[in-house]
Design a protein around this motif. Structure first.
Motif, mmCIF file in Angstrom:
data_model
loop_
_atom_site.group_PDB
_atom_site.id
_atom_site.type_symbol
_atom_site.label_atom_id
_atom_site.label_comp_id
_atom_site.label_asym_id
_atom_site.label_seq_id
_atom_site.Cartn_x
_atom_site.Cartn_y
_atom_site.Cartn_z
ATOM 1 N N VAL A 92 70.059 64.882 34.605
ATOM 2 C CA VAL A 92 69.000 64.176 33.901
ATOM 3 C C VAL A 92 67.672 64.820 34.279
ATOM 4 O O VAL A 92 67.348 64.960 35.460
ATOM 5 C CB VAL A 92 68.985 62.674 34.275
ATOM 6 N N ALA A 93 66.883 65.218 33.293
ATOM 7 C CA ALA A 93 65.599 65.863 33.553
ATOM 8 C C ALA A 93 64.591 65.461 32.481
ATOM 9 O O ALA A 93 64.888 65.614 31.291
ATOM 10 C CB ALA A 93 65.765 67.377 33.592
ATOM 11 N N PRO A 94 63.423 64.974 32.898
ATOM 12 C CA PRO A 94 63.092 64.593 34.265
ATOM 13 C C PRO A 94 63.922 63.396 34.716
ATOM 14 O O PRO A 94 64.535 62.717 33.885
ATOM 15 C CB PRO A 94 61.604 64.235 34.178
ATOM 16 N N PHE A 95 63.923 63.144 36.032
ATOM 17 C CA PHE A 95 64.669 61.992 36.524
ATOM 18 C C PHE A 95 64.167 60.713 35.831
ATOM 19 O O PHE A 95 64.955 59.914 35.343
ATOM 20 C CB PHE A 95 64.487 61.838 38.033
ATOM 21 N N TYR A 96 62.848 60.535 35.828
ATOM 22 C CA TYR A 96 62.214 59.368 35.213
ATOM 23 C C TYR A 96 60.854 59.780 34.657
ATOM 24 O O TYR A 96 60.208 60.686 35.192
ATOM 25 C CB TYR A 96 61.974 58.232 36.233
ATOM 26 N N ARG A 97 60.431 59.098 33.614
ATOM 27 C CA ARG A 97 59.048 59.159 33.177
ATOM 28 C C ARG A 97 58.406 57.800 33.479
ATOM 29 O O ARG A 97 58.965 56.758 33.144
ATOM 30 C CB ARG A 97 58.912 59.473 31.693
ATOM 31 N N MET A 98 57.252 57.832 34.134
ATOM 32 C CA MET A 98 56.501 56.611 34.422
ATOM 33 C C MET A 98 55.370 56.514 33.400
ATOM 34 O O MET A 98 54.514 57.404 33.324
ATOM 35 C CB MET A 98 55.926 56.643 35.838
ATOM 36 N N ASP A 99 55.356 55.454 32.621
ATOM 37 C CA ASP A 99 54.346 55.260 31.581
ATOM 38 C C ASP A 99 53.412 54.140 32.026
ATOM 39 O O ASP A 99 53.856 53.004 32.269
ATOM 40 C CB ASP A 99 55.021 54.892 30.256
ATOM 41 N N PHE A 100 52.113 54.460 32.128
ATOM 42 C CA PHE A 100 51.146 53.500 32.660
ATOM 43 C C PHE A 100 50.308 52.873 31.540
ATOM 44 O O PHE A 100 50.146 53.475 30.463
ATOM 45 C CB PHE A 100 50.238 54.174 33.684
ATOM 46 N N ALA A 101 49.786 51.694 31.827
ATOM 47 C CA ALA A 101 49.057 50.929 30.817
ATOM 48 C C ALA A 101 47.769 51.616 30.374
ATOM 49 O O ALA A 101 47.250 51.331 29.290
ATOM 50 C CB ALA A 101 48.748 49.523 31.338
ATOM 51 N N ASP A 102 47.239 52.545 31.199
ATOM 52 C CA ASP A 102 46.000 53.235 30.823
ATOM 53 C C ASP A 102 46.261 54.417 29.887
ATOM 54 O O ASP A 102 45.337 55.164 29.548
ATOM 55 C CB ASP A 102 45.237 53.691 32.066
ATOM 56 N N GLY A 103 47.503 54.612 29.494
ATOM 57 C CA GLY A 103 47.848 55.706 28.585
ATOM 58 C C GLY A 103 48.323 56.966 29.272
ATOM 59 O O GLY A 103 48.794 57.899 28.601
ATOM 60 N N SER A 104 48.247 57.025 30.591
ATOM 61 C CA SER A 104 48.718 58.201 31.326
ATOM 62 C C SER A 104 50.215 58.061 31.620
ATOM 63 O O SER A 104 50.802 56.989 31.472
ATOM 64 C CB SER A 104 47.938 58.358 32.639
ATOM 65 N N HIS A 105 50.803 59.173 32.043
ATOM 66 C CA HIS A 105 52.211 59.119 32.427
ATOM 67 C C HIS A 105 52.454 60.096 33.564
ATOM 68 O O HIS A 105 51.647 61.000 33.832
ATOM 69 C CB HIS A 105 53.122 59.444 31.242
ATOM 70 N N PHE A 106 53.579 59.891 34.252
ATOM 71 C CA PHE A 106 53.963 60.736 35.379
ATOM 72 C C PHE A 106 55.446 61.031 35.250
ATOM 73 O O PHE A 106 56.269 60.121 35.153
ATOM 74 C CB PHE A 106 53.681 60.003 36.695
ATOM 75 N N ASP A 107 55.804 62.316 35.221
ATOM 76 C CA ASP A 107 57.203 62.709 35.134
ATOM 77 C C ASP A 107 57.733 63.026 36.529
ATOM 78 O O ASP A 107 57.205 63.913 37.219
ATOM 79 C CB ASP A 107 57.365 63.930 34.227
ATOM 80 N N TYR A 108 58.760 62.316 36.924
ATOM 81 C CA TYR A 108 59.393 62.484 38.225
ATOM 82 C C TYR A 108 60.467 63.560 38.074
ATOM 83 O O TYR A 108 61.546 63.325 37.553
ATOM 84 C CB TYR A 108 59.958 61.138 38.667
#
Length: 518
Positions: A92-108
């Motif tokens: 699985v790639a990315p492991f997770y995507r983190m989606d934040f309320a401010d519109g930004s995101h972080f791919d783990y």
């Protein structure tokens, strides 16, 4: 097929519950030469990892990924077989995507370089902290998983022996506090502390020891079973039956026949009697003690403290199919609400459903296209909610909560979802209570606090009934697929101690220790 050279004083075992824990322990005992009857109340297998059909499509009901494949590799090796011959694991790639309320995101991501780049993109200057965080998480992993996960803890004294080392690692702090030592950006703090929710724990209360989850994922990867997690359940069940294990579906235990303090047989609601030298339960210990064993008033009073143990949260899960494919959505997306601590306080402390939900969205077709309908897509979305201690009227409120989840997904990720939605189905904490024998409808049994870890959880061997053993989320080492499967290794070691004559220097190796983790 590998068997112990020891002499089995006990020959027969009954295992109740064909979830990951029950299947794993049944296989371990079978490989040691025991006659094993595996009982399952449902017509299908898997426990929390059951599957079901919706819109002509197969869904995994529970666990979505495998993070320690070596634990399953070992089970097949015990019979001279290989895991790869029976299931295919897809990265699985990315492991997770983190989606934040401010519109930004972080791919783990799965590599240090990619994670540092992603941290720098989100919060410039903090990338240098990641190697330090990983090093600290690996220390938790080395102690909490590699060394302790398959070590029996049958007495509180066993826990006291390792407590000084855990305190040196500052496992007395919460995982959120642990993460905050390394990152100042609130989004990063959420991203790296949220894994505790995957084992039912509030990041503000869960021990920092559970930072080991991050190190485990980095070391072993995050994998999806081709055909779904249910395909792995099917492969384990086939392995069990192929080598002589006796599987009985549609057999719901009504009570345990006792002789003094020893279990003599499991009596099912279907009128069957399954006798054994010892019994292993994959059902929640609290359920077993309250429902299957007749106890005196004095014994019930002595056991009353068990009801006061802190429970994990409940889960509300919505499964749905869509008319089109959402190629821009990753395999896993964690959709954070506006708040974090406030949401968790409402769920865990106030036992209320927050207005500001956070969601865990699973799109298996991103990794395995066979897990989506032709020309469409399939999802499940999980919302942490209070367990049944919150006294919510789930039959009445479920439809409204489904709509709220759809609204959030429409606003954040899938603008056309209402028009594309094809079929849906949901489960609430009542499902966990009625179908999975969770006394409080908890998604992960008792919560993973430090005072409910290792020897302070329910014991893998009953302290009162010596031939009654437990695997699963409620016992050491804890919830999550790796923890549940490791609990089978703990029970195997306890069975060896109780029923087999082996040389003292063999005892430490006969339980198939975790390999390849350092």
């Amino acid at each position: 097929m590998q068997q112990s050279a020891g002499i089995n004083a006990a020959k027969t075992a009954v295992v109740v519950g064909a979830g990951f824990g029950g299947l794993a322990v049944a296989l371990r005992l079978l490989a040691r030469g025991y006659t094993v009857d595996l009982l399952e109340k449902h017509a299908d297998l898997g426990g929390r990892a059951r599957t079901f059909q919706l819109d002509g499509h197969r869904f995994d009901a529970g666990p979505t990924v495998i993070t320690a494949p070596l634990l399953f590799t070992e089970l097949f090796e015990r019979f001279g077989e290989t895991l790869e011959d029976h299931v295919t694991l897809l990265p699985v790639a990315p492991f997770y995507r983190m989606d934040f309320a401010d519109g930004s995101h972080f791919d783990y991501h799965g590599t240090t370089a990619a994670l540092i780049d992603e941290i720098e993109r989100l919060s410039p200057g903090e990338g240098k902290q990641y190697p330090l965080f990983l090093q600290a998480a690996e220390a938790m992993y080395d102690r909490g998983f590699t060394e302790l996960a398959q070590r029996p803890f049958t007495r509180v004294a066993d826990m006291l022996k390792v407590l000084p080392d855990l305190l040196k690692l500052r496992a007395d702090r919460s995982i959120y506090q642990f993460v905050s030592d390394f990152f100042s950006d609130e989004r990063l703090r959420r991203a790296f502390s949220v894994p505790s929710l995957l084992v039912g724990g509030n990041p503000f209360k869960t021990s920092a020891l559970y930072a080991l989850i991050h190190a485990l994922e980095r070391k072993e990867g995050v994998w999806y079973v081709q055909g779904g997690t249910g395909a792995l359940i099917d492969a384990l069940a086939s392995l069990f039956q192929r080598h002589g294990g006796r599987l009985h579906t549609g057999q719901s235990v009504q009570y345990l026949e006792m002789e003094g303090l020893n279990v003599r047989a499991a009596i099912t609601e279907q009128g069957q009697r399954f006798a054994a030298d010892f019994l292993v339960s994959n059902a929640d210990p609290l359920y077993v003690y309250n429902k299957w064993i007749e106890r005196t008033t004095l014994q019930r009073l002595a056991d009353s403290h068990r009801k006061r143990l802190k429970q994990s949260m409940g889960l509300f899960v919505l499964y749905f199919t869509t008319e089109r494919v959402y190629t821009d959505i990753e395999h896993h997306t964690i959709v954070f609400g506006e708040t974090f601590r406030e949401i968790l306080t409402e769920i865990f402390e106030q036992r209320q459903i927050p207005d500001d939900l956070s969601l865990y969205l699973h799109r298996p077709g991103a990794t395995d296209p066979s897990m989506a309908p032709e020309h469409g897509d399939a999802f499940y979305v999980l919302a942490p909610v209070p367990n049944l201690q919150g006294n919510q009227d789930w039959p009445t409120i479920s439809a409204a909560l489904e709509q709220r989840i759809i609204t959030i997904l429409t606003q954040r990720l899938m603008p056309d979802l209402p028009q594309q939605l094809r079929a849906k189905h949901s489960i609430s904490p009542t499902y966990f209570h009625s179908e999975l024998n969770s006394p409080f409808g908890s998604g992960f049994s008792i919560a993973p606090t430090l005072t409910q870890s290792a020897g302070l959880r329910f014991h893998n061997q009953s302290p009162r009934y010596p031939n009654l053993f437990f695997v699963g989320a409620a016992v050491h080492p804890g919830a999550g697929v790796p923890g549940v499967v490791c609990s089978a290794g703990v029970v195997e070691e306890l069975v060896i101690r109780a029923y087999e004559t082996v040389a003292a220097n063999d005892i430490s190796t006969t339980a198939a220790p975790i390999r390849g983790t350092k």
